[in-house]
Motif scaffolding. Structure first.
Motif, PDB file in Angstrom:
ATOM      1  N   ARG A  47       0.831  -1.206   0.000  1.00  0.00           N
ATOM      2  CA  ARG A  47       0.000   0.000   0.000  1.00  0.00           C
ATOM      3  C   ARG A  47       0.865   1.255   0.000  1.00  0.00           C
ATOM      4  NH1 ARG A  47      -5.113   2.306   2.445  1.00  0.00           N
ATOM      5  NH2 ARG A  47      -4.581   4.505   2.448  1.00  0.00           N
ATOM      6  N   ASP A  48       1.854   1.296   0.870  1.00  0.00           N
ATOM      7  CA  ASP A  48       2.693   2.488   0.998  1.00  0.00           C
ATOM      8  C   ASP A  48       3.511   2.765  -0.261  1.00  0.00           C
ATOM      9  OD1 ASP A  48       1.743   2.815   3.554  1.00  0.00           O
ATOM     10  OD2 ASP A  48       3.503   1.937   4.536  1.00  0.00           O
ATOM     11  N   GLN A  49       4.012   1.712  -0.907  1.00  0.00           N
ATOM     12  CA  GLN A  49       4.927   1.893  -2.026  1.00  0.00           C
ATOM     13  C   GLN A  49       4.247   1.908  -3.389  1.00  0.00           C
ATOM     14  OE1 GLN A  49       8.365  -0.760  -1.785  1.00  0.00           O
ATOM     15  NE2 GLN A  49       8.266  -0.753   0.453  1.00  0.00           N
ATOM     16  N   ILE A  50       3.138   1.186  -3.531  1.00  0.00           N
ATOM     17  CA  ILE A  50       2.513   1.062  -4.843  1.00  0.00           C
ATOM     18  C   ILE A  50       1.177   1.804  -4.935  1.00  0.00           C
ATOM     19  CG2 ILE A  50       1.638  -0.592  -6.563  1.00  0.00           C
ATOM     20  CD1 ILE A  50       3.585  -2.640  -5.480  1.00  0.00           C
ATOM     21  N   SER A  91      -7.751   5.092  -1.047  1.00  0.00           N
ATOM     22  CA  SER A  91      -8.576   5.452   0.109  1.00  0.00           C
ATOM     23  C   SER A  91      -8.668   4.307   1.108  1.00  0.00           C
ATOM     24  CB  SER A  91      -9.979   5.842  -0.358  1.00  0.00           C
ATOM     25  OG  SER A  91      -9.926   6.976  -1.191  1.00  0.00           O
ATOM     26  N   THR A  92      -8.603   3.079   0.607  1.00  0.00           N
ATOM     27  CA  THR A  92      -8.544   1.918   1.494  1.00  0.00           C
ATOM     28  C   THR A  92      -7.890   0.769   0.750  1.00  0.00           C
ATOM     29  OG1 THR A  92      -9.797   0.403   2.938  1.00  0.00           O
ATOM     30  CG2 THR A  92     -10.821   1.003   0.852  1.00  0.00           C
ATOM     31  N   CYS A  93      -7.250  -0.096   1.513  1.00  0.00           N
ATOM     32  CA  CYS A  93      -6.620  -1.289   0.968  1.00  0.00           C
ATOM     33  C   CYS A  93      -6.950  -2.430   1.922  1.00  0.00           C
ATOM     34  CB  CYS A  93      -5.108  -1.097   0.855  1.00  0.00           C
ATOM     35  SG  CYS A  93      -4.234  -2.513   0.160  1.00  0.00           S
ATOM     36  N   MET A  94      -7.499  -3.515   1.393  1.00  0.00           N
ATOM     37  CA  MET A  94      -7.934  -4.630   2.232  1.00  0.00           C
ATOM     38  C   MET A  94      -7.220  -5.909   1.828  1.00  0.00           C
ATOM     39  SD  MET A  94     -12.026  -3.934   2.230  1.00  0.00           S
ATOM     40  CE  MET A  94     -12.667  -2.273   2.495  1.00  0.00           C
ATOM     41  N   LEU A  95      -6.677  -6.600   2.814  1.00  0.00           N
ATOM     42  CA  LEU A  95      -6.084  -7.909   2.600  1.00  0.00           C
ATOM     43  C   LEU A  95      -7.172  -8.958   2.786  1.00  0.00           C
ATOM     44  CD1 LEU A  95      -3.618  -9.817   2.250  1.00  0.00           C
ATOM     45  CD2 LEU A  95      -3.348  -9.711   4.744  1.00  0.00           C
ATOM     46  N   ALA A  96      -7.331  -9.853   1.796  1.00  0.00           N
ATOM     47  CA  ALA A  96      -8.389 -10.859   1.848  1.00  0.00           C
ATOM     48  C   ALA A  96      -7.827 -12.204   1.417  1.00  0.00           C
ATOM     49  CB  ALA A  96      -9.549 -10.433   0.949  1.00  0.00           C
ATOM     50  N   GLY A  97      -8.723 -13.156   1.213  1.00  0.00           N
ATOM     51  CA  GLY A  97      -8.318 -14.453   0.674  1.00  0.00           C
ATOM     52  C   GLY A  97      -7.856 -15.449   1.712  1.00  0.00           C
ATOM     53  N   VAL A 130      -8.122  -2.811  -3.530  1.00  0.00           N
ATOM     54  CA  VAL A 130      -7.594  -1.449  -3.389  1.00  0.00           C
ATOM     55  C   VAL A 130      -8.636  -0.495  -3.965  1.00  0.00           C
ATOM     56  CG1 VAL A 130      -5.671   0.086  -3.868  1.00  0.00           C
ATOM     57  CG2 VAL A 130      -5.279  -2.385  -3.707  1.00  0.00           C
ATOM     58  N   VAL A 131      -9.158   0.390  -3.117  1.00  0.00           N
ATOM     59  CA  VAL A 131     -10.241   1.271  -3.543  1.00  0.00           C
ATOM     60  C   VAL A 131      -9.789   2.727  -3.449  1.00  0.00           C
ATOM     61  CG1 VAL A 131     -12.681   1.850  -3.297  1.00  0.00           C
ATOM     62  CG2 VAL A 131     -11.869  -0.424  -2.603  1.00  0.00           C
ATOM     63  N   PHE A 132      -9.902   3.424  -4.572  1.00  0.00           N
ATOM     64  CA  PHE A 132      -9.588   4.856  -4.653  1.00  0.00           C
ATOM     65  C   PHE A 132     -10.883   5.662  -4.669  1.00  0.00           C
ATOM     66  CE2 PHE A 132      -5.956   2.672  -6.403  1.00  0.00           C
ATOM     67  CZ  PHE A 132      -4.854   3.456  -6.077  1.00  0.00           C
ATOM     68  N   GLU A 133     -10.745   6.950  -4.483  1.00  0.00           N
ATOM     69  CA  GLU A 133     -11.920   7.827  -4.628  1.00  0.00           C
ATOM     70  C   GLU A 133     -12.461   7.752  -6.050  1.00  0.00           C
ATOM     71  OE1 GLU A 133     -13.665   9.617  -2.605  1.00  0.00           O
ATOM     72  OE2 GLU A 133     -12.470   9.616  -0.761  1.00  0.00           O
ATOM     73  N   ARG A 134     -11.552   7.662  -7.040  1.00  0.00           N
ATOM     74  CA  ARG A 134     -11.973   7.623  -8.431  1.00  0.00           C
ATOM     75  C   ARG A 134     -10.896   6.959  -9.282  1.00  0.00           C
ATOM     76  NH1 ARG A 134     -16.459   7.878 -11.797  1.00  0.00           N
ATOM     77  NH2 ARG A 134     -15.768   8.485 -13.877  1.00  0.00           N
ATOM     78  N   ILE A 192      -5.866  -2.179   5.704  1.00  0.00           N
ATOM     79  CA  ILE A 192      -4.455  -1.898   5.918  1.00  0.00           C
ATOM     80  C   ILE A 192      -4.238  -0.390   5.842  1.00  0.00           C
ATOM     81  CG2 ILE A 192      -2.109  -2.343   5.084  1.00  0.00           C
ATOM     82  CD1 ILE A 192      -3.581  -4.833   6.020  1.00  0.00           C
ATOM     83  N   PRO A 193      -3.551   0.246   6.811  1.00  0.00           N
ATOM     84  CA  PRO A 193      -2.997  -0.335   8.036  1.00  0.00           C
ATOM     85  C   PRO A 193      -3.998  -0.381   9.186  1.00  0.00           C
ATOM     86  CG  PRO A 193      -2.308   1.932   7.881  1.00  0.00           C
ATOM     87  CD  PRO A 193      -3.105   1.644   6.635  1.00  0.00           C
ATOM     88  N   ARG A 194      -5.151   0.292   9.000  1.00  0.00           N
ATOM     89  CA  ARG A 194      -6.146   0.337  10.073  1.00  0.00           C
ATOM     90  C   ARG A 194      -7.515   0.599   9.462  1.00  0.00           C
ATOM     91  NH1 ARG A 194      -3.276   4.841   9.813  1.00  0.00           N
ATOM     92  NH2 ARG A 194      -1.720   3.976  11.236  1.00  0.00           N
TER      93      ARG A 194
END
Length: 248
Positions: free
Chosen positions: A16-19, A24-30, A47-51, A103-105
């Motif tokens: 998330r930090d580097q790429i 707006s949010t990043c979720m680890l799943a699977g 990985v969800v962005f505003e747009r 991620i991260p919270r």
């Protein structure tokens, strides 16, 4: 928290930090989140962005991890929920968002995405109409005829493999339940009906290991019985009227 999950979360945060630093949010799943990952499992990230211009799936390797990233904004995410997963009956993306670890919270934005996924899962798949039920009955009936007296072992095993998915799908969709595909099928059947899962697993184990299809055929009879059983006589399926070349 297991060592595997801790390592996965650490890798996901670096990704998330580097790429995806603007996400707006990043979720680890699977599988790593479910606790059934193997040494070859990948990291599934939503990985969800505003747009975004368009939804996208990216595959890459990061720190030794194979990564599958599903890139969305709220509008594309809801489109996939409603126009892709609900018609297919398989809630791949809603499950990832609902079960994913932010991620991260946790964030308010992420909670909104999770609430949307939960609503979709509660709504369930699009219900089968009569035509969908008949299409499934006919397809299964046709495959059963192929395994009653197969021409050779190779053809038998191919048809049995196809029946594995078809029967599971009919069992679930005919009850207006979410279905599954591939390796998720046993897990889904177990969660819905452990007794049926046991019968299903034993029938296909016999078919795959000893080419004994008697229990698979009985299983097909059982699953199709509420919808009228095997189907051949009187089945029709219309092609769309626009499926024709234009007049010269």
């Amino acid at each position: 928290m297991s060592k595997e999950l801790s390592a996965a979360l650490s890798a996901a945060e670096k990704i998330r930090d580097q790429i995806f630093p603007e996400a707006s949010t990043c979720m680890l799943a699977g599988s790593v989140v479910r606790g059934d990952a193997t040494a070859y499992s990948d990291l599934d990230l939503v990985v969800v962005f505003e747009r975004v211009e368009n939804a996208q799936r990216q595959s890459f390797t990061f720190g030794g991890w194979p990564v599958e990233a599903f890139i969305h904004d709220p509008q594309t995410l809801e489109y996939f929920f409603r126009e892709v997963d609900r018609p297919s009956g398989v809630p791949s993306l809603p499950n990832m968002v609902s079960e994913g670890i932010e991620i991260p919270r946790e964030t308010k934005f992420g909670s909104l995405m999770k609430d949307l996924a939960s609503r979709i899962l509660e709504e369930g798949p699009l219900q089968w109409g009569q035509q969908e039920r008949e299409n499934s009955r006919y397809a299964i009936s046709d495959m059963v005829e192929d395994i009653r007296e197969p021409r050779n072992t190779a053809e038998l095993r191919i048809v049995v493999a196809n029946l594995y998915s078809a029967i599971a799908d009919h069992f679930l969709r005919s009850q207006n339940r979410w279905s599954a595909k591939g390796k998720s099928i046993p897990r889904r059947l177990m969660s819905v009906d452990p007794e049926f899962h046991k019968r299903f697993a034993e029938a296909f184990e016999a078919a795959f290991t000893s080419d004994d299809t008697a229990d698979v055929i009985r299983l097909c009879e059982h699953v199709l019985e509420p919808d009228g059983g095997f189907l051949f006589q009187g089945y029709t399926r219309d092609a769309p009227k626009e499926w024709r070349m234009p007049d010269a």
